[in-house]
Design a protein around this motif. Structure first.
Motif, PDB file in Angstrom:
ATOM      1  N   ASN A  38       0.847  -1.179   0.000  1.00 32.87           N
ATOM      2  CA  ASN A  38       0.000   0.000   0.000  1.00 32.87           C
ATOM      3  C   ASN A  38       0.890   1.239   0.000  1.00 32.87           C
ATOM      4  N   LEU A  44      -7.115   0.090   3.211  1.00 33.43           N
ATOM      5  CA  LEU A  44      -8.057  -0.782   2.502  1.00 33.43           C
ATOM      6  C   LEU A  44      -8.461  -1.946   3.393  1.00 33.43           C
ATOM      7  N   VAL A  46      -9.584  -5.790   3.449  1.00 29.11           N
ATOM      8  CA  VAL A  46      -9.360  -6.938   2.572  1.00 29.11           C
ATOM      9  C   VAL A  46     -10.280  -8.059   3.036  1.00 29.11           C
ATOM     10  N   TYR A  71      -9.242 -12.117  -3.636  1.00 25.28           N
ATOM     11  CA  TYR A  71      -9.423 -11.192  -2.518  1.00 25.28           C
ATOM     12  C   TYR A  71     -10.263 -10.012  -2.981  1.00 25.28           C
ATOM     13  N   PHE A  73     -11.310  -5.960  -2.170  1.00 22.98           N
ATOM     14  CA  PHE A  73     -10.762  -4.773  -1.531  1.00 22.98           C
ATOM     15  C   PHE A  73     -11.753  -3.618  -1.601  1.00 22.98           C
TER      16      PHE A  73
END
Length: 78
Positions: A38, A44, A46, A71, A73
């Motif tokens: 990041n 974020l 997750v 994943y 986000f």
């Protein structure tokens, strides 16, 4: 946000464009991620699947992922 794949390919994303706000209930799916860095000033959330949080990726943080998983986000706190 920087996603690094298993083959070393890099995907740089602007979080304000690439990810929805968590308050909307939406999340952007990504797979094939080996590492996420990041580099933005946004945190974020997750999720392994929508509604199942597994982590928060804070500014400056790097997390290793399982490339075979998908994943989801979203922008934390918005």
């Amino acid at each position: 946000m920087c996603f690094i794949g298993t083959s070393g390919d890099v995907l740089n994303l602007d979080p304000d464009i690439a990810f929805p706000k968590c308050s909307t209930g939406a999340a952007a799916p990504y797979s094939g991620i080996d590492t996420a860095r990041n580099r933005s000033n946004r945190a974020l959330n997750v999720y392994l699947s929508p509604g199942t949080p597994i982590s928060r990726l804070d500014p400056g943080e790097t997390i290793d992922f399982t490339p075979a998983a998908t994943y989801h986000f979203c922008l934390w706190g918005l």
